[in-house]
Design a protein around this motif. Structure first.
Motif, PDB file in Angstrom:
ATOM      1  N   ASP A 246     -23.252  -2.659  19.679  1.00 33.02           N
ATOM      2  CA  ASP A 246     -22.141  -2.411  20.592  1.00 33.02           C
ATOM      3  C   ASP A 246     -21.478  -1.057  20.340  1.00 33.02           C
ATOM      4  O   ASP A 246     -20.650  -0.626  21.130  1.00 33.02           O
ATOM      5  CB  ASP A 246     -21.116  -3.553  20.536  1.00 33.02           C
ATOM      6  CG  ASP A 246     -20.501  -3.693  19.158  1.00 33.02           C
ATOM      7  OD1 ASP A 246     -21.192  -3.356  18.173  1.00 33.02           O
ATOM      8  OD2 ASP A 246     -19.351  -4.150  19.075  1.00 33.02           O
TER       9      ASP A 246
ATOM     10  N   LYS B 135      -7.598 -13.410  28.380  1.00 36.11           N
ATOM     11  CA  LYS B 135      -7.960 -13.151  26.977  1.00 36.11           C
ATOM     12  C   LYS B 135      -7.580 -11.748  26.511  1.00 36.11           C
ATOM     13  O   LYS B 135      -7.614 -11.472  25.317  1.00 36.11           O
ATOM     14  CB  LYS B 135      -9.475 -13.314  26.801  1.00 36.11           C
ATOM     15  CG  LYS B 135      -9.956 -14.717  27.093  1.00 36.11           C
ATOM     16  CD  LYS B 135     -11.453 -14.782  26.894  1.00 36.11           C
ATOM     17  CE  LYS B 135     -12.030 -16.056  27.467  1.00 36.11           C
ATOM     18  NZ  LYS B 135     -13.451 -15.879  27.811  1.00 36.11           N
TER      19      LYS B 135
ATOM     20  N   LYS C 247     -16.104  -6.863  27.576  1.00 36.18           N
ATOM     21  CA  LYS C 247     -17.509  -6.499  27.313  1.00 36.18           C
ATOM     22  C   LYS C 247     -18.050  -5.497  28.343  1.00 36.18           C
ATOM     23  O   LYS C 247     -17.731  -5.565  29.516  1.00 36.18           O
ATOM     24  CB  LYS C 247     -18.318  -7.800  27.374  1.00 36.18           C
ATOM     25  CG  LYS C 247     -19.786  -7.632  27.228  1.00 36.18           C
ATOM     26  CD  LYS C 247     -20.506  -8.779  27.911  1.00 36.18           C
ATOM     27  CE  LYS C 247     -21.683  -8.254  28.689  1.00 36.18           C
ATOM     28  NZ  LYS C 247     -22.229  -9.187  29.627  1.00 36.18           N
TER      29      LYS C 247
ATOM     30  N   HIS D 104      -9.681  -8.571  21.202  1.00 34.65           N
ATOM     31  CA  HIS D 104     -10.484  -8.832  22.384  1.00 34.65           C
ATOM     32  C   HIS D 104     -10.688  -7.533  23.161  1.00 34.65           C
ATOM     33  O   HIS D 104      -9.756  -6.825  23.469  1.00 34.65           O
ATOM     34  CB  HIS D 104      -9.830  -9.870  23.286  1.00 34.65           C
ATOM     35  CG  HIS D 104     -10.717 -10.275  24.419  1.00 34.65           C
ATOM     36  ND1 HIS D 104     -11.660 -11.255  24.291  1.00 34.65           N
ATOM     37  CD2 HIS D 104     -10.829  -9.785  25.661  1.00 34.65           C
ATOM     38  CE1 HIS D 104     -12.334 -11.361  25.419  1.00 34.65           C
ATOM     39  NE2 HIS D 104     -11.845 -10.483  26.269  1.00 34.65           N
TER      40      HIS D 104
ATOM     41  N   ASP E  73     -12.133 -13.802  34.746  1.00 35.90           N
ATOM     42  CA  ASP E  73     -12.216 -14.740  33.621  1.00 35.90           C
ATOM     43  C   ASP E  73     -11.754 -14.108  32.306  1.00 35.90           C
ATOM     44  O   ASP E  73     -11.585 -14.796  31.305  1.00 35.90           O
ATOM     45  CB  ASP E  73     -13.651 -15.277  33.480  1.00 35.90           C
ATOM     46  CG  ASP E  73     -14.650 -14.170  33.170  1.00 35.90           C
ATOM     47  OD1 ASP E  73     -14.525 -13.089  33.780  1.00 35.90           O
ATOM     48  OD2 ASP E  73     -15.535 -14.388  32.321  1.00 35.90           O
ATOM     49  N   GLN E  74     -11.555 -12.799  32.305  1.00 29.53           N
ATOM     50  CA  GLN E  74     -11.127 -12.131  31.077  1.00 29.53           C
ATOM     51  C   GLN E  74      -9.623 -11.891  31.051  1.00 29.53           C
ATOM     52  O   GLN E  74      -9.067 -11.582  29.999  1.00 29.53           O
ATOM     53  CB  GLN E  74     -11.826 -10.769  30.957  1.00 29.53           C
ATOM     54  CG  GLN E  74     -13.328 -10.846  30.982  1.00 29.53           C
ATOM     55  CD  GLN E  74     -13.901 -11.009  29.591  1.00 29.53           C
ATOM     56  OE1 GLN E  74     -13.561 -10.277  28.679  1.00 29.53           O
ATOM     57  NE2 GLN E  74     -14.732 -12.007  29.433  1.00 29.53           N
TER      58      GLN E  74
ATOM     59  N   ASP F  12     -26.927 -10.125  25.804  1.00 28.73           N
ATOM     60  CA  ASP F  12     -27.426 -10.582  27.109  1.00 28.73           C
ATOM     61  C   ASP F  12     -28.366  -9.548  27.718  1.00 28.73           C
ATOM     62  O   ASP F  12     -29.467  -9.878  28.168  1.00 28.73           O
ATOM     63  CB  ASP F  12     -26.258 -10.827  28.069  1.00 28.73           C
ATOM     64  CG  ASP F  12     -25.395 -11.971  27.597  1.00 28.73           C
ATOM     65  OD1 ASP F  12     -25.903 -12.790  26.793  1.00 28.73           O
ATOM     66  OD2 ASP F  12     -24.219 -12.046  28.011  1.00 28.73           O
TER      67      ASP F  12
ATOM     68  N   ASP G  16     -25.173  -5.100  24.369  1.00 27.77           N
ATOM     69  CA  ASP G  16     -24.923  -6.502  24.023  1.00 27.77           C
ATOM     70  C   ASP G  16     -26.167  -7.371  24.153  1.00 27.77           C
ATOM     71  O   ASP G  16     -27.182  -6.956  24.705  1.00 27.77           O
ATOM     72  CB  ASP G  16     -23.771  -7.070  24.856  1.00 27.77           C
ATOM     73  CG  ASP G  16     -24.132  -7.212  26.301  1.00 27.77           C
ATOM     74  OD1 ASP G  16     -24.811  -8.190  26.642  1.00 27.77           O
ATOM     75  OD2 ASP G  16     -23.734  -6.324  27.095  1.00 27.77           O
TER      76      ASP G  16
ATOM     77  N   PRO H 268     -20.365  -8.385  20.977  1.00 29.65           N
ATOM     78  CA  PRO H 268     -19.478  -9.197  21.809  1.00 29.65           C
ATOM     79  C   PRO H 268     -20.221 -10.430  22.337  1.00 29.65           C
ATOM     80  O   PRO H 268     -21.421 -10.356  22.581  1.00 29.65           O
ATOM     81  CB  PRO H 268     -19.087  -8.239  22.932  1.00 29.65           C
ATOM     82  CG  PRO H 268     -20.122  -7.178  22.946  1.00 29.65           C
ATOM     83  CD  PRO H 268     -20.646  -7.068  21.568  1.00 29.65           C
ATOM     84  N   ARG H 269     -19.484 -11.526  22.498  1.00 28.11           N
ATOM     85  CA  ARG H 269     -20.022 -12.808  23.008  1.00 28.11           C
ATOM     86  C   ARG H 269     -21.128 -13.369  22.117  1.00 28.11           C
ATOM     87  O   ARG H 269     -20.850 -14.071  21.179  1.00 28.11           O
ATOM     88  CB  ARG H 269     -20.515 -12.670  24.441  1.00 28.11           C
ATOM     89  CG  ARG H 269     -19.340 -12.453  25.365  1.00 28.11           C
ATOM     90  CD  ARG H 269     -19.729 -12.710  26.769  1.00 28.11           C
ATOM     91  NE  ARG H 269     -18.659 -12.260  27.637  1.00 28.11           N
ATOM     92  CZ  ARG H 269     -18.678 -12.368  28.937  1.00 28.11           C
ATOM     93  NH1 ARG H 269     -19.707 -12.917  29.535  1.00 28.11           N
ATOM     94  NH2 ARG H 269     -17.665 -11.951  29.644  1.00 28.11           N
ATOM     95  N   VAL H 270     -22.398 -13.078  22.419  1.00 26.32           N
ATOM     96  CA  VAL H 270     -23.482 -13.623  21.593  1.00 26.32           C
ATOM     97  C   VAL H 270     -23.719 -12.669  20.427  1.00 26.32           C
ATOM     98  O   VAL H 270     -24.021 -11.496  20.634  1.00 26.32           O
ATOM     99  CB  VAL H 270     -24.770 -13.762  22.432  1.00 26.32           C
ATOM    100  CG1 VAL H 270     -25.867 -14.384  21.590  1.00 26.32           C
ATOM    101  CG2 VAL H 270     -24.504 -14.572  23.681  1.00 26.32           C
TER     102      VAL H 270
END
Lengths: 125, 472
Positions: free
Chosen positions: A9, B410, B419, B416, B406-407, A34, A32, A55-57
């Motif tokens: 990232d 957060k 992404k 945070h 959706d962010q 994905d 990332d 980030p995320r996964v």
């Protein structure tokens, strides 16, 4: 030329790997997991350089997914991370990484390690 | 002394006192009833004899009275002697044969009780036709009374002993039942105190003990949550410190290995990473101030002046990206009640975000209105709980890349970062703390912050500040 996919990232590191490896390898990099997975499924590279804090996964999860996937499980994976603790290193290797390189690294060292892993994995096939 | 023992002693004492009081009253009542009953029996005996005597007198049947007296002597306890005297004063029937036909009734003995009753010709009145008289032995009666009282006493004593024994057993069993969950609670809470936060206090009773156990579980749960937050925070912080350091060192390694790489671009990368490091440390200090709920010193602040100052700080950056920064604040707007340094920090963080996420030729607008009455606002007012005229709503909007829906919830969380957006931007990477600091400051000022965004069109941050009218 062998193909390397970088999932990290931090743009600075993606650029750095490209600078360091572009003479000997073809480097593609994404930010990332994905996006990385999409590329992996489209066309398998010869090696994956994988960061852990994504980030995320995260990198651990992605590594597990790769090892569980029929098509991807033979892909050589090198973890490339700022996590320097022994536990993190062990965890990465246990989850199926072929090598573990910590940041900061010396450019030469990274190239040598990539080559070694490629050789080792090439011999097995 | 253990609760169990204390409770048992207390219960036994209580039961003892109750039993003693109740048995004493029962005993006294029984005694009184017995004596009343005995007197009643004596009266009944004499009245019945009087009735028989009346018949005997009318029928002139002395034998009837005599036989009745003889029968009484056998059946009535304490009976000594009985007499029937006719209206001329002659004893016509008696158990004492010596005195038959005598005109004079013998003197009552010292230890006797004499009861006498007139015999009348009619029902409950009429002419007196004679007199009946019975002597009872007071000694026999007293003995009888004593025997009976003793018997009653024994019965009451036995019953209260039984009650006391049962009471003790029940209170001991009950108190150990009561102290069992306390013991378990103490054991489990000790484990929790030793840092074993996965322990669940297993007391399911449907009473205060159960409630207490439930509260302990909740406490352990939130401790666990805090513990997670803490270790997450530590690992995030160490990662955020290490990443720029690792980048700096790696680029230095690169430049040392290959002189061609010793160029402007790589030096800028190193500079950006050092800037990121020091910004991160500043942010961490701000976060720690906010987390410690440090209360800032507040006074009346002129909003439009403060915003002008902050905007001028960004003049160069805005110029570089050809961004227009517009402020639209009514000069008549009342002063806000705030700490001006922290208030500046809010605007610095929001404006630098706006600049960062807005492409060339974009526009950033800072707006402030007094107590707006839009739909969102009326909802907010009830949330904050003060009158609509008591606050000022500020908005910072940009024409930037936007935040996915959706962010939106957060973005105020620590660390945070949305992404996929960060990489394509120039300049040092953010710390992921900016908006959490903004939120912290606004909440410390009694306000609220929220955001609205449309992908590709821009983002607006709204927040409220108290006016001096309400603040002071």
């Amino acid at each position: 030329m062998k193909k390397i996919l970088v999932i990290d990232d931090e743009k600075d590191f993606r650029d750095l790997v490209e600078k360091v490896c572009s003479k000997e390898f073809e480097v593609v990099s994404v930010g990332d997991a994905d996006e990385g997975l999409k590329i992996l499924k489209k066309k398998l590279p010869d090696l994956l350089l994988l960061d852990i804090n994504l980030p995320r996964v995260g990198g651990y999860t992605l590594c597990q997914q790769i090892r569980a996937d029929e098509n991807l499980k033979k892909l050589p994976v090198i973890m490339l991370t700022v996590r320097r603790r022994k536990e993190d290193q062990l965890k990465g290797l246990e989850l199926g990484a072929d090598d573990y390189v910590t940041k900061p690294f010396e450019p030469k060292e990274l190239v040598v390690r990539i080559k070694r892993v490629l050789e080792r994995c090439g011999n097995h096939e | 002394m253990r609760i169990k023992t204390k409770f048992s002693i207390f219960a036994v004492l209580l039961i003892g006192i109750c039993v003693l009081a109740i048995s004493y009253s029962i005993f006294m009542i029984e005694k009184k009833l017995f004596i009343e009953n005995q007197n009643h029996e004596l009266t009944k005996t004499i009245l019945q004899f009087a009735a028989v005597a009346k018949e005997a007198l009318i029928a002139k049947d002395d034998l009837l009275a005599l036989n009745y007296l003889k029968a009484l002597k056998k059946t009535s306890p304490g009976f000594e002697s009985g007499y029937l005297i006719n209206k001329s004063g002659v004893i016509i029937a008696t158990t004492n044969a010596d005195l038959l036909r005598k005109k004079k009734l013998p003197e009552k003995k010292d230890n006797s009780i004499r009861i006498s009753e007139d015999v009348n010709s009619g029902e409950g009145g009429g002419k007196k036709i004679g007199l009946v008289c019975i002597d009872f032995s007071s000694e026999v009666l007293k003995k009888l009374t004593n025997e009976n009282i003793k018997r009653i006493g024994m019965q009451v004593l036995f019953a209260s002993g039984l009650v006391l024994v049962f009471g003790i057993i029940i209170s001991v069993v009950f108190s150990s039942q009561l102290s069992k969950p306390v013991k378990k609670l103490v054991k489990d809470v000790r484990l929790i105190a030793d840092g074993n936060l996965d322990v669940k206090v297993d007391v399911s009773s449907n009473d205060e003990m159960g409630d207490l156990a439930g509260e302990f579980n909740k406490m352990a749960e939130s401790l666990k949550h805090l513990d997670h937050l803490k270790s997450d925070f530590v690992s995030n912080v160490s990662h955020e410190l290490r990443s720029p350091l690792a980048a700096i060192e790696s680029y230095i390694n690169l430049m040392l290995e290959d002189k061609k790489e010793l160029n402007y671009e790589n030096l800028v990368r190193i500079k950006n990473n050092t800037a990121r490091l020091s910004k991160f440390i500043d942010d961490l200090l701000d976060v720690s101030k906010i987390e410690q709920k440090e209360v800032s010193e507040k006074k009346a602040v002129n909003l439009s002046g403060l915003v002008e100052d902050v905007v001028s700080l960004f003049a160069v950056q805005a110029e570089e990206k050809k961004l227009e920064i517009k402020t639209d604040i009514d000069e008549q707007i009342p002063d806000v009640f705030a700490n001006s340094e922290r208030l500046k920090q809010i605007f610095i963080n929001l404006i630098s975000n706006a600049i960062k996420f807005t492409n060339k030729d974009g526009k950033i607008t800072i707006n402030a209105v007094q107590s707006p009455k839009s739909k969102v606002q009326s909802q907010l007012t009830s949330d904050i709980g003060h009158r609509t005229s008591d606050y000022i709503q500020v908005s910072v909007s940009d024409t930037g890349i936007g935040i996915p829906k959706d962010q939106l919830g957060k973005i105020f969380d620590k660390f945070h970062q949305v992404k996929g957006t960060v990489d394509e931007l120039k300049g040092p990477k953010g710390t992921g703390l900016g908006l959490s600091i903004v939120k912290g400051i606004i909440e410390e000022h009694g306000g609220k912050i929220w955001a609205d965004s449309e992908m590709g069109k821009g983002t607006t941050f709204y927040f409220t500040l108290l006016t001096t009218v309400d603040g002071i």
